[in-house]
Design a protein around this motif. Structure first.
Motif: not given
Length: 190
Positions: A158-171
């Protein structure tokens, strides 16, 4: 408490091994690895939102309930292979879709990407398409504002939602990341 997302475990489903080229020799081996990676990642006080296809349960929902309870899941967005499960009879919440907020972001969560409403103008998180068309449905598709959390793309973890937000903020709109492994390498280069 951390919120985690994943879809398409397909516990006990022998054909999914070949269909998605999963690196397992049997459903038993696959199920063991899926559970091990889940328990290595998600703590008991964390929240698991599963975006469908827990098992191959087309009849009465018993296998979906059993497997979801093994994951100590909190919310199931019903997938096309969870159809045997009647939402009102499940011992946990079962929905067709939901919206999750994390910081300033909101995410429309559904099993099938085609079920995202045309009116939704933010990021959508889905499963269903596995790893069979990563050109159109990669882990992250910036221009389409889509995230595919099918288990194969997350290394069955599973992927953490907060880690996903961090990733998307750099995209940006041109970002396309095939899977979580490519996403980690991409973040390391930043």
């Amino acid at each position: 408490m951390t919120r985690y997302l994943i879809s398409d475990h397909h516990f006990g489903h022998a054909n999914i091994i070949e269909y998605c080229d999963r690196p397992f020799s049997s459903p038993g081996e696959m199920d063991g690895v899926l559970l091990d990676r889940h328990y290595e990642t998600v703590d008991p006080d964390d929240t698991l939102v599963h975006l469908g296809d827990v098992a191959m349960d087309m009849r009465d929902g018993r296998e979906t309930v059993e497997r979801f309870e093994q994951l100590d899941g909190d919310l199931l967005v019903r997938g096309n292979h969870d159809v045997g499960l009647t939402p009102g009879e499940a011992p946990f919440p079962v929905v067709e879709s939901c919206v999750l907020a994390q910081g300033d972001e909101e995410f429309y969560c559904t099993h099938r990407p085609e079920n995202v409403p045309d009116s939704w103008d933010g990021w959508a998180i889905h499963g269903h398409v596995h790893n069979n068309d990563t050109e159109h449905f990669p882990f992250v598709a910036g221009q389409e504002q889509r995230v595919n959390v099918s288990a194969e793309l997350l290394d069955y973890r599973p992927v953490a939602l907060d880690a996903l937000v961090h990733l998307l903020d750099t995209c940006d709109a041109s970002t396309r990341l095939r899977d979580v492994e490519q996403a980690r390498a991409w973040l390391d280069d930043r």
